[in-house]
Design an enzyme around this catalytic site. Structure first.
Site, PDB file in Angstrom:
ATOM      1  N   ARG A   1     144.599 109.784  47.942  1.00  0.00           N
ATOM      2  CA  ARG A   1     142.789 110.376  47.988  1.00  0.00           C
ATOM      3  C   ARG A   1     141.814 109.404  47.708  1.00  0.00           C
ATOM      4  O   ARG A   1     140.841 108.969  47.519  1.00  0.00           O
ATOM      5  CB  ARG A   1     142.532 111.213  46.519  1.00  0.00           C
TER       6      ARG A   1
ATOM      7  N   SER B   1     139.616 120.774  45.128  1.00  0.00           N
ATOM      8  CA  SER B   1     139.819 120.524  44.255  1.00  0.00           C
ATOM      9  C   SER B   1     138.971 119.411  43.430  1.00  0.00           C
ATOM     10  O   SER B   1     138.171 118.312  44.317  1.00  0.00           O
ATOM     11  CB  SER B   1     141.268 119.566  44.235  1.00  0.00           C
TER      12      SER B   1
ATOM     13  N   GLU C   1     137.379 114.387  42.226  1.00  0.00           N
ATOM     14  CA  GLU C   1     137.020 113.841  44.034  1.00  0.00           C
ATOM     15  C   GLU C   1     136.179 113.486  44.995  1.00  0.00           C
ATOM     16  O   GLU C   1     136.136 112.847  45.319  1.00  0.00           O
ATOM     17  CB  GLU C   1     138.156 114.354  44.229  1.00  0.00           C
TER      18      GLU C   1
HETATM   19  P1  FAD Z   1     132.330 115.327  54.425  1.00  0.00           P
HETATM   20  O1  FAD Z   1     132.132 116.785  53.205  1.00  0.00           O
HETATM   21  O2  FAD Z   1     131.244 116.142  55.460  1.00  0.00           O
HETATM   22  O3  FAD Z   1     132.233 114.296  54.014  1.00  0.00           O
HETATM   23  C1  FAD Z   1     133.079 113.338  53.378  1.00  0.00           C
HETATM   24  C2  FAD Z   1     133.227 112.240  52.623  1.00  0.00           C
HETATM   25  O4  FAD Z   1     133.388 111.627  54.086  1.00  0.00           O
HETATM   26  C3  FAD Z   1     131.596 111.908  52.583  1.00  0.00           C
HETATM   27  O5  FAD Z   1     131.555 110.684  52.036  1.00  0.00           O
HETATM   28  C4  FAD Z   1     130.851 111.244  54.157  1.00  0.00           C
HETATM   29  O6  FAD Z   1     129.971 110.296  54.573  1.00  0.00           O
HETATM   30  C5  FAD Z   1     131.922 110.508  54.864  1.00  0.00           C
HETATM   31  N1  FAD Z   1     132.257 110.650  56.468  1.00  0.00           N
HETATM   32  C6  FAD Z   1     132.492 112.190  56.730  1.00  0.00           C
HETATM   33  N2  FAD Z   1     132.918 111.790  58.101  1.00  0.00           N
HETATM   34  C7  FAD Z   1     132.881 110.588  58.396  1.00  0.00           C
HETATM   35  C8  FAD Z   1     132.491 109.642  59.383  1.00  0.00           C
HETATM   36  N3  FAD Z   1     132.784 110.552  60.203  1.00  0.00           N
HETATM   37  N4  FAD Z   1     132.323 108.222  59.524  1.00  0.00           N
HETATM   38  C9  FAD Z   1     131.829 108.253  57.730  1.00  0.00           C
HETATM   39  N5  FAD Z   1     131.983 108.523  57.268  1.00  0.00           N
HETATM   40  C10 FAD Z   1     132.730 110.229  57.626  1.00  0.00           C
HETATM   41  N6  FAD Z   1     141.173 118.148  50.415  1.00  0.00           N
HETATM   42  C11 FAD Z   1     142.744 117.209  50.988  1.00  0.00           C
HETATM   43  O7  FAD Z   1     143.053 116.293  51.355  1.00  0.00           O
HETATM   44  N7  FAD Z   1     143.318 118.281  50.586  1.00  0.00           N
HETATM   45  C12 FAD Z   1     143.672 119.408  50.476  1.00  0.00           C
HETATM   46  O8  FAD Z   1     144.168 120.386  50.588  1.00  0.00           O
HETATM   47  C13 FAD Z   1     141.965 120.087  50.815  1.00  0.00           C
HETATM   48  N8  FAD Z   1     141.283 121.666  51.063  1.00  0.00           N
HETATM   49  C14 FAD Z   1     140.073 121.802  50.697  1.00  0.00           C
HETATM   50  C15 FAD Z   1     140.285 123.340  49.961  1.00  0.00           C
HETATM   51  C16 FAD Z   1     138.947 123.460  50.263  1.00  0.00           C
HETATM   52  C17 FAD Z   1     138.788 124.851  50.444  1.00  0.00           C
HETATM   53  C18 FAD Z   1     137.632 122.670  50.596  1.00  0.00           C
HETATM   54  C19 FAD Z   1     136.118 123.195  50.889  1.00  0.00           C
HETATM   55  C20 FAD Z   1     138.210 121.352  50.612  1.00  0.00           C
HETATM   56  C21 FAD Z   1     139.559 120.943  50.658  1.00  0.00           C
HETATM   57  N9  FAD Z   1     140.004 119.610  50.631  1.00  0.00           N
HETATM   58  C22 FAD Z   1     140.338 119.170  50.490  1.00  0.00           C
HETATM   59  C23 FAD Z   1     138.853 118.469  50.788  1.00  0.00           C
HETATM   60  C24 FAD Z   1     137.814 118.033  52.312  1.00  0.00           C
HETATM   61  O9  FAD Z   1     138.372 119.460  53.092  1.00  0.00           O
HETATM   62  C25 FAD Z   1     138.252 117.422  52.580  1.00  0.00           C
HETATM   63  O10 FAD Z   1     138.094 115.905  52.168  1.00  0.00           O
HETATM   64  C26 FAD Z   1     137.830 116.803  54.896  1.00  0.00           C
HETATM   65  O11 FAD Z   1     138.666 115.853  54.744  1.00  0.00           O
HETATM   66  C27 FAD Z   1     136.528 116.756  54.075  1.00  0.00           C
HETATM   67  O12 FAD Z   1     135.779 116.442  55.655  1.00  0.00           O
HETATM   68  P2  FAD Z   1     134.858 116.905  55.803  1.00  0.00           P
HETATM   69  O13 FAD Z   1     133.997 116.992  57.305  1.00  0.00           O
HETATM   70  O14 FAD Z   1     134.139 118.487  54.724  1.00  0.00           O
HETATM   71  O15 FAD Z   1     134.072 116.111  55.115  1.00  0.00           O
HETATM   72  N1  EPU Z   2     148.661 124.593  37.652  1.00  0.00           N
HETATM   73  C1  EPU Z   2     148.342 125.570  36.730  1.00  0.00           C
HETATM   74  N2  EPU Z   2     147.359 126.331  36.669  1.00  0.00           N
HETATM   75  C2  EPU Z   2     146.290 125.949  37.581  1.00  0.00           C
HETATM   76  C3  EPU Z   2     146.300 125.997  38.719  1.00  0.00           C
HETATM   77  C4  EPU Z   2     147.356 125.012  39.169  1.00  0.00           C
HETATM   78  O1  EPU Z   2     149.218 126.024  36.430  1.00  0.00           O
HETATM   79  O2  EPU Z   2     144.791 126.855  37.938  1.00  0.00           O
HETATM   80  C5  EPU Z   2     150.174 124.318  38.130  1.00  0.00           C
HETATM   81  C6  EPU Z   2     150.986 124.967  39.521  1.00  0.00           C
HETATM   82  O3  EPU Z   2     151.250 126.433  39.471  1.00  0.00           O
HETATM   83  C7  EPU Z   2     151.870 124.058  39.738  1.00  0.00           C
HETATM   84  C8  EPU Z   2     150.472 122.361  39.887  1.00  0.00           C
HETATM   85  O4  EPU Z   2     149.993 122.928  39.100  1.00  0.00           O
HETATM   86  O5  EPU Z   2     152.524 123.683  39.469  1.00  0.00           O
HETATM   87  C9  EPU Z   2     149.987 121.519  40.999  1.00  0.00           C
HETATM   88  O6  EPU Z   2     149.158 123.151  41.518  1.00  0.00           O
HETATM   89  P1  EPU Z   2     149.679 123.134  43.063  1.00  0.00           P
HETATM   90  O7  EPU Z   2     149.917 123.140  43.893  1.00  0.00           O
HETATM   91  O8  EPU Z   2     147.798 124.343  43.446  1.00  0.00           O
HETATM   92  O9  EPU Z   2     148.525 122.169  43.661  1.00  0.00           O
HETATM   93  P2  EPU Z   2     147.014 121.063  42.690  1.00  0.00           P
HETATM   94  O10 EPU Z   2     148.179 119.711  42.251  1.00  0.00           O
HETATM   95  O11 EPU Z   2     146.730 121.743  42.271  1.00  0.00           O
HETATM   96  C10 EPU Z   2     146.511 119.522  45.445  1.00  0.00           C
HETATM   97  C11 EPU Z   2     146.104 119.189  46.005  1.00  0.00           C
HETATM   98  C12 EPU Z   2     145.281 119.938  47.132  1.00  0.00           C
HETATM   99  C13 EPU Z   2     146.613 120.281  47.783  1.00  0.00           C
HETATM  100  C14 EPU Z   2     147.535 120.838  46.738  1.00  0.00           C
HETATM  101  C15 EPU Z   2     148.768 120.970  47.606  1.00  0.00           C
HETATM  102  C16 EPU Z   2     144.456 117.094  44.901  1.00  0.00           C
HETATM  103  C17 EPU Z   2     143.781 117.025  43.433  1.00  0.00           C
HETATM  104  N3  EPU Z   2     145.238 118.767  44.929  1.00  0.00           N
HETATM  105  O12 EPU Z   2     146.455 120.303  43.925  1.00  0.00           O
HETATM  106  O13 EPU Z   2     144.346 119.463  47.619  1.00  0.00           O
HETATM  107  O14 EPU Z   2     145.486 121.362  48.630  1.00  0.00           O
HETATM  108  O15 EPU Z   2     147.755 120.049  45.959  1.00  0.00           O
HETATM  109  O16 EPU Z   2     150.081 119.909  48.044  1.00  0.00           O
HETATM  110  O17 EPU Z   2     145.326 116.440  44.668  1.00  0.00           O
HETATM  111  C18 EPU Z   2     141.973 119.490  46.791  1.00  0.00           C
HETATM  112  O18 EPU Z   2     142.249 117.210  47.726  1.00  0.00           O
HETATM  113  O19 EPU Z   2     140.417 119.322  47.667  1.00  0.00           O
HETATM  114  C19 EPU Z   2     143.030 119.871  47.554  1.00  0.00           C
HETATM  115  C20 EPU Z   2     142.873 121.016  47.494  1.00  0.00           C
END
Ligand code: FAD
Ligand code: EPU
Length: 344
Positions: A162, A238, A333
């Site tokens: 991240r 997250s 995050e």
């Molecule tokens: P924004 O929110 O618009 O911007 C984020 C940052 O990037 C800001 O600082 C912005 O200024 C900068 N930025 C954006 N575009 C540019 C550009 N073109 N040039 C320079 N700076 C820029 N993240 C994960 O890593 N793994 C996950 O599994 C994951 N799951 C998610 C699930 C949900 C339901 C949600 C809501 C979010 C999740 N995220 C996850 C977080 C998010 O989707 C990612 O970080 C994604 O890459 C953000 O993209 P965005 O275009 O919405 O960025």
């Molecule tokens: N868990 C619990 N309770 C909860 C949530 C999680 O016990 O309420 C336990 C789960 O059972 C599992 C472990 O924690 O054993 C990990 O949970 P999960 O697989 O859901 O992943 P996470 O660590 O909570 C991370 C990333 C996610 C990504 C998933 C899958 C971060 C901060 N978050 O979540 O990314 O999608 O793994 O790889 O690293 C994001 O960055 O926005 C994001 C959604």
């Protein structure tokens, strides 16, 4: 290029925060950037993709640049794979759908992540054992200070968990315009994380013949069971990073909490599942004002209002509680954008 004043950012952030941008423009080509910089040079510039990793708090001063630069170009192709250049404003998940549909391996575990391609390098998006760094070749930008094009190789981006150079010395100094990726034609699967393998077997798949599209469908199903749809329950994924602790602290916590979920890291440290810690302390489903801890995933905070104060207060209370109970500091995050005055 049309630059509008006082535009509401509510439709542009997945937490649904209703604040305004002092100035707002939609960027559709890198060639528009130099004239914009000439006009707004000196003012703060916030580049916005899908707004899914931001917490807005008040009116955003200066220019908000909504990145909508499109395009997908095949740079090279051989028997092993393809190299692509993708416009920063393309939707990340639509890109994953197109690539998996072509039978190319590499992005399938990163399915169903909201947001734009250009934001993917900012925090080196990751899920299910895969990170952007596994396929990233280079990032193309235009510098905010010099209005010149730049190329950052994958190594230049200093991608970590991240994390990237764009969260440190290059923060707010580069507009990412395109991203180059290298994908594989031969199987290149990562099935070790969590429940992927079991879910694939339960669905009757032959693990040796899984296609990228099949893995994509599995990942989408797993994610939909845990993560709320921002359109129905506004959130930014997250809210905290999973904290990484040294082996001594891990052993100590493990003695107290035998069920603790943690992942050994290559450097001997352990990444703790922050969601498990928060869940263990009883936060799941709890509400504070108009903010709530998601009942299926304690790492996700849901906004039930149009501001962000309650979400930030809830986050602080969780941080204090986890620190007091386990001695572990949780780092937020998403990026918190602090501006000047509030929209009423
Ligand atoms: P924004 O929110 O618009 O911007 C984020 C940052 O990037 C800001 O600082 C912005 O200024 C900068 N930025 C954006 N575009 C540019 C550009 N073109 N040039 C320079 N700076 C820029 N993240 C994960 O890593 N793994 C996950 O599994 C994951 N799951 C998610 C699930 C949900 C339901 C949600 C809501 C979010 C999740 N995220 C996850 C977080 C998010 O989707 C990612 O970080 C994604 O890459 C953000 O993209 P965005 O275009 O919405 O960025
Ligand atoms: N868990 C619990 N309770 C909860 C949530 C999680 O016990 O309420 C336990 C789960 O059972 C599992 C472990 O924690 O054993 C990990 O949970 P999960 O697989 O859901 O992943 P996470 O660590 O909570 C991370 C990333 C996610 C990504 C998933 C899958 C971060 C901060 N978050 O979540 O990314 O999608 O793994 O790889 O690293 C994001 O960055 O926005 C994001 C959604």
């Amino acid at each position: 290029m049309n630059v509008a004043a006082g535009v509401s950012l509510r439709p542009y952030n997945t937490l649904g925060v209703a604040v305004r941008a002092q100035w707002f423009a939609r960027l559709t080509a890198a060639a528009q950037i130099p004239s914009l910089l000439a006009r707004f040079g000196g003012s703060p510039i916030l580049v916005l993709g899908g707004g899914s990793n931001l917490v807005l708090t008040s009116e955003v001063p200066g220019l908000v640049l909504h990145n909508a630069i499109g395009g997908l170009e095949l740079l090279a192709e051989d028997g092993d794979g393809v190299s692509l250049r993708v416009g920063a404003g393309e939707n990340w998940d639509q890109l994953v759908a197109r690539c998996t549909g072509q039978g190319w391996f590499g992005l399938e575990n990163l399915s169903w992540i909201p947001g734009s391609v250009g934001a993917a390098p900012i925090q080196n998006i990751g899920a299910y054992g895969v990170e952007l760094k596994d396929t990233l070749l280079a990032v193309h930008t235009v510098g905010i200070e010099d209005a010149e094009p730049h190329r950052f190789s994958a190594a230049d981006c200093r991608l970590g968990y991240r994390d990237s150079i764009f969260k440190h010395e290059q923060q707010d100094r580069q507009i990412i315009t395109a991203v180059d990726l290298r994908l594989h034609k031969r199987p290149h699967l990562q099935l070790e994380y969590g429940e992927i393998r079991q879910t694939a077997e339960r669905w009757g798949h032959d693990l040796k013949r899984l296609t990228p599209s099949q893995v994509r469908q599995l990942i989408i199903r797993i994610r939909q069971e845990k993560l709320p749809d921002p359109a129905l329950a506004p959130n930014v994924g997250s809210f905290f990073k999973n904290p990484v602790v040294d082996a001594a602290q891990y052993q100590c916590l493990r003695q107290r909490e035998p069920e603790l979920v943690a992942f050994a890291q290559a450097d001997g440290r352990y990444k703790l599942a922050a969601g498990w810690l928060i869940d263990r302390l009883g936060w799941k489903g709890r509400r504070l004002g108009q903010a709530r801890v998601h009942p299926q995933q304690a790492l996700v905070l849901v906004n039930e209002g149009h501001g962000s104060d309650d979400v930030l207060r809830l986050a602080q209370q969780i941080q204090r509680d986890v620190k007091a109970a386990y001695g572990v500091a949780l780092e937020v995050e998403p990026r918190i954008i602090r501006g000047s005055s509030r929209l009423d």
